[in-house]
Design a protein around this motif. Structure first.
Motif, PDB file in Angstrom:
ATOM      1  N   ALA A 339       0.824  -1.213   0.000  1.00  0.00           N
ATOM      2  CA  ALA A 339       0.000   0.000   0.000  1.00  0.00           C
ATOM      3  C   ALA A 339       0.855   1.259   0.000  1.00  0.00           C
ATOM      4  N   ALA A 340       2.048   1.179   0.600  1.00  0.00           N
ATOM      5  CA  ALA A 340       2.940   2.339   0.650  1.00  0.00           C
ATOM      6  C   ALA A 340       3.555   2.651  -0.708  1.00  0.00           C
ATOM      7  N   GLY A 341       3.553   1.661  -1.616  1.00  0.00           N
ATOM      8  CA  GLY A 341       4.074   1.916  -2.951  1.00  0.00           C
ATOM      9  C   GLY A 341       5.200   1.024  -3.401  1.00  0.00           C
ATOM     10  N   ALA A 342       5.456  -0.074  -2.675  1.00  0.00           N
ATOM     11  CA  ALA A 342       6.485  -1.018  -3.109  1.00  0.00           C
ATOM     12  C   ALA A 342       6.005  -1.780  -4.342  1.00  0.00           C
ATOM     13  N   ASP A 343       6.877  -1.929  -5.345  1.00  0.00           N
ATOM     14  CA  ASP A 343       6.529  -2.641  -6.578  1.00  0.00           C
ATOM     15  C   ASP A 343       6.809  -4.133  -6.493  1.00  0.00           C
ATOM     16  N   LEU A 344       7.706  -4.505  -5.589  1.00  0.00           N
ATOM     17  CA  LEU A 344       8.168  -5.890  -5.542  1.00  0.00           C
ATOM     18  C   LEU A 344       8.602  -6.216  -4.122  1.00  0.00           C
ATOM     19  N   LEU A 345       8.228  -7.417  -3.659  1.00  0.00           N
ATOM     20  CA  LEU A 345       8.674  -7.885  -2.355  1.00  0.00           C
ATOM     21  C   LEU A 345       9.732  -8.959  -2.557  1.00  0.00           C
ATOM     22  N   THR A 346      10.909  -8.780  -1.965  1.00  0.00           N
ATOM     23  CA  THR A 346      11.949  -9.801  -2.048  1.00  0.00           C
ATOM     24  C   THR A 346      12.068 -10.500  -0.704  1.00  0.00           C
ATOM     25  N   ILE A 347      12.341 -11.815  -0.763  1.00  0.00           N
ATOM     26  CA  ILE A 347      12.411 -12.631   0.452  1.00  0.00           C
ATOM     27  C   ILE A 347      13.724 -13.389   0.453  1.00  0.00           C
ATOM     28  N   ALA A 348      14.543 -13.157   1.482  1.00  0.00           N
ATOM     29  CA  ALA A 348      15.845 -13.808   1.584  1.00  0.00           C
ATOM     30  C   ALA A 348      15.690 -15.296   1.863  1.00  0.00           C
ATOM     31  N   GLN A 368      -0.198 -15.027  -4.027  1.00  0.00           N
ATOM     32  CA  GLN A 368      -1.558 -15.564  -4.088  1.00  0.00           C
ATOM     33  C   GLN A 368      -2.548 -14.683  -3.331  1.00  0.00           C
ATOM     34  N   GLU A 369      -2.169 -14.230  -2.128  1.00  0.00           N
ATOM     35  CA  GLU A 369      -3.111 -13.500  -1.281  1.00  0.00           C
ATOM     36  C   GLU A 369      -3.151 -12.005  -1.578  1.00  0.00           C
ATOM     37  N   LEU A 370      -2.028 -11.423  -1.969  1.00  0.00           N
ATOM     38  CA  LEU A 370      -1.984  -9.970  -2.166  1.00  0.00           C
ATOM     39  C   LEU A 370      -1.897  -9.567  -3.634  1.00  0.00           C
ATOM     40  N   GLY A 371      -1.602 -10.529  -4.509  1.00  0.00           N
ATOM     41  CA  GLY A 371      -1.404 -10.182  -5.917  1.00  0.00           C
ATOM     42  C   GLY A 371      -0.144  -9.365  -6.139  1.00  0.00           C
ATOM     43  N   MET A 372       0.761  -9.390  -5.187  1.00  0.00           N
ATOM     44  CA  MET A 372       1.994  -8.602  -5.248  1.00  0.00           C
ATOM     45  C   MET A 372       3.089  -9.389  -5.947  1.00  0.00           C
ATOM     46  N   CYS A 373       3.876  -8.717  -6.778  1.00  0.00           N
ATOM     47  CA  CYS A 373       5.012  -9.368  -7.426  1.00  0.00           C
ATOM     48  C   CYS A 373       6.068  -9.687  -6.371  1.00  0.00           C
ATOM     49  N   THR A 374       6.633 -10.874  -6.449  1.00  0.00           N
ATOM     50  CA  THR A 374       7.604 -11.311  -5.441  1.00  0.00           C
ATOM     51  C   THR A 374       8.878 -11.808  -6.105  1.00  0.00           C
ATOM     52  N   LEU A 375       9.957 -11.683  -5.385  1.00  0.00           N
ATOM     53  CA  LEU A 375      11.277 -12.127  -5.851  1.00  0.00           C
ATOM     54  C   LEU A 375      11.919 -12.961  -4.751  1.00  0.00           C
TER      55      LEU A 375
END
Length: 596
Positions: A339-348, A368-375
């Motif tokens: 919601a703050a404006g991140a385009d992509l979430l990365t997970i170590a 799946q739950e947020l529809g957010m692009c992930t790396l």
């Protein structure tokens, strides 16, 4: 038999079987040593294969490239002894002799090409005209060595053979069709094929999928190994071995056949009888697979990639997965960052080699739950080829299209007796493997986008840049950098942009320092991070709120300096302080990105 090329034009060539598994060397002693310690025993094995009907035999020298690379004293004498034993055995039968070279290690200090060249030259001086480079999991150094060999011996016949798993990939993640194509296009290799690892049925299927203008070779294992306490046994029967391979010869698919691990003279005799029952035919002309146009790739851009490829500055943010099995707070944090404006979430992937919830499973759940692009990050530390491939296929099926390929921190020394590192890949080979999974007839209809790490704080940044170039050549599309917390890091980023150009997408690392203790810890205990002394001093005697405010100010300053050379930012969340990162994203968008 003097002209192997004329022989192949008339009939298939039958090699011997697995010298290393048939000859019973003493435990712990290299089979090649027997060339000097038991020459009669080695020559007896050669004769058994010849009596079984082999048209060609291999010298008992498979391990010499490894010995030469290790500077093992006397490897040259072992080559000479092995060559003379094979020559003496083959002469009465008029059989061909191939100088046998197994894989050489590829290192920066001693490239594989240099090792192959030295060993091949040793055999050439002994009179060898036929060369087999076998059981290769990579083509590193091969073509360079073959070209050097052909310059000295233009009539040399060179067969290059790769060890390929039943799914078509080597243990280094290279696809057999790509390897065969490169050998076929080289103009210096005379024949190409597959050997070892796979059993007859699997190799038959692989061979039928290949296409090359060069003669194709197959030398499978007798079957799959059965491991006991004291030995490895292969239980595949000679009749089955002969049935599977003779069909390839009958159809004109292959012109060179033989056996690898577990194949005995009985296997070769059965294959000889099956081949002799076939009518003699000329080698068929084979269509070049690489002459046909490639199919148009499947559309593979998600929202993150579309924005990045359109030239917009993007914000990726890293949020470490939980140490326990509860994702509730994590998903809420990811939702706030989105919601703050991140385009992509990365997970170590288990940073600092400490176990956390699996990065790929977390990435799928967030997507799946947020529809957010992930790396999700994917290290080379914990998975072999099979586990890596299984995970990648699952990610693709769940709609995750980007991955970060990194080597990964090693497991701390005190734990290594209990928890083992894997490191079957390095990050470059992992990237190459990931992109090779996509294409017509392969596991993925379109390629995943692979990012890598770029350490702006490396002591020798020129070496880091050279490796970055290699990563791009191996299929990576861009880099996430270590935190920019010094003027030198900004200068290295500028230099990286200058050297790598537009072919590399670079996300500049931004990590807020939140206290003096935090700064000192990162400077001294986190690999790849450098915090300037002036920054460390500024945090003296600040409380939490003051530390966060100063951390934001420094992060924004570094972001402004990095922006001209970056395609966006890679934010790292300290201590899961999501609220702090919400503020940073907002200020980046209003105070840095809008100004640009």
């Amino acid at each position: 038999m003097n002209d192997i090329r004329e022989f192949l034009s008339r009939r298939p060539l039958l090699f011997d079987g697995g010298m290393g598994t048939y000859y019973k060397a003493a435990p712990g002693i290299e089979c090649e040593r027997a060339n000097q310690t038991d020459p009669a025993g080695v020559q007896a094995v050669h004769r058994e294969y010849l009596e079984a009907g082999a048209d060609a035999i291999k010298t008992n020298t498979f391990g010499l490239p490894r010995m030469a690379a290790a500077h093992t004293p006397g490897w040259e004498a072992l080559a000479e002894a092995g060559w003379k034993l094979a020559e003496a055995a083959a002469a009465p039968a008029g059989a061909f002799v191939f100088a046998d070279l197994g894989p050489a290690p590829e290192t920066e200090a001693l490239p594989a090409a240099q090792v192959y060249t030295a060993v091949a030259e040793q055999f050439r001086k002994l009179g060898a005209k036929n060369f087999l480079f076998e059981t290769l999991s990579s083509d590193a150094g091969i073509l360079e060595a073959v070209r050097t060999l052909k310059a000295a011996e233009p009539d040399a016949f060179v067969l290059v053979s790769f060890a390929v798993l039943p799914d078509g990939y080597t243990r280094e993640g290279l696809y057999c069709k790509d390897l065969v194509r490169r050998m076929s296009e080289s103009g210096c290799v005379d024949a190409v094929g597959l050997n070892c690892v796979s059993a007859p049925g699997a190799m038959r299927a692989l061979a039928r999928s290949l296409s090359s203008a060069l003669p194709l070779s197959v030398m499978p294992n007798a079957g799959y190994p059965v491991v006991t306490r004291t030995q490895v046994r292969y239980q595949g029967k000679p009749e089955y071995f002969a049935q599977e391979l003779s069909g390839l010869a009958a159809d004109g698919v292959v012109r060179i056949l033989g056996g690898c691990c577990g194949t005995t003279p009985a296997h070769i005799a059965a294959l000889r009888a099956a081949l002799d029952a076939l009518p003699e035919t000329a080698a068929p002309a084979r269509a070049k697979e690489f002459s046909t146009p490639e199919a148009k790739p499947v559309e593979n851009e998600d929202a993150f990639l579309r924005k990045l490829n359109a030239g917009e500055k993007i914000i990726a943010i890293e949020l470490d997965s939980p140490r326990n099995a509860d994702l509730t707070a994590y998903l809420e944090g990811a939702r706030k960052l989105q919601a703050a404006g991140a385009d992509l979430l990365t997970i170590a992937d288990c940073p600092i080699a400490q176990a956390r919830m699996d990065s790929s499973l977390v990435a799928c759940r967030v997507h799946q739950e947020l529809g957010m692009c992930t790396l999700p990050h994917m290290t080379c530390r914990d998975r072999n080829l099979n586990a890596t491939k299984a995970l990648l296929l699952g990610l693709y099926a769940e709609g995750v299209r980007e991955v970060l390929a990194i080597t990964g921190d090693p497991i701390p020394t005190a734990e290594r007796d209990e928890v083992k590192n894997v490191y079957q890949f390095n990050s470059r080979k992992l990237a190459q493997y990931i992109v090779s999974l996509a294409g017509e007839g392969r596991e993925m209809p379109s390629a995943m986008t692979v990012f890598g790490a770029l350490n702006l704080n490396a002591r020798n940044f020129e070496v880091e840049l050279r490796r970055a170039g290699e990563k791009l050549e191996h299929g990576m599309s861009g880099f996430l950098t270590q935190p920019v917390l010094s003027g030198q890091a900004v200068e290295n980023l500028r230099h990286a942009r200058e050297v790598l150009g537009s072919r590399a997408r670079i996300l500049a690392g931004i990590m807020p320092v939140v206290s003096q203790r935090n700064a000192i810890f990162m400077e001294n205990e986190i690999n790849g991070i450098h915090v300037e002394e002036d920054i460390i001093r500024q945090f003296a005697r600040l409380d939490r709120a003051q530390g966060e405010e100063l951390g934001l100010a420094i992060s924004l300053k570094m972001a402004r300096e990095a922006l001209p050379y970056a395609d966006g930012f890679y934010l790292m969340t300290p201590f899961n302080r999501v609220a702090l990162m919400e503020r940073l994203i907002a200020r980046l968008r209003t105070e840095v990105l809008q100004e640009s």
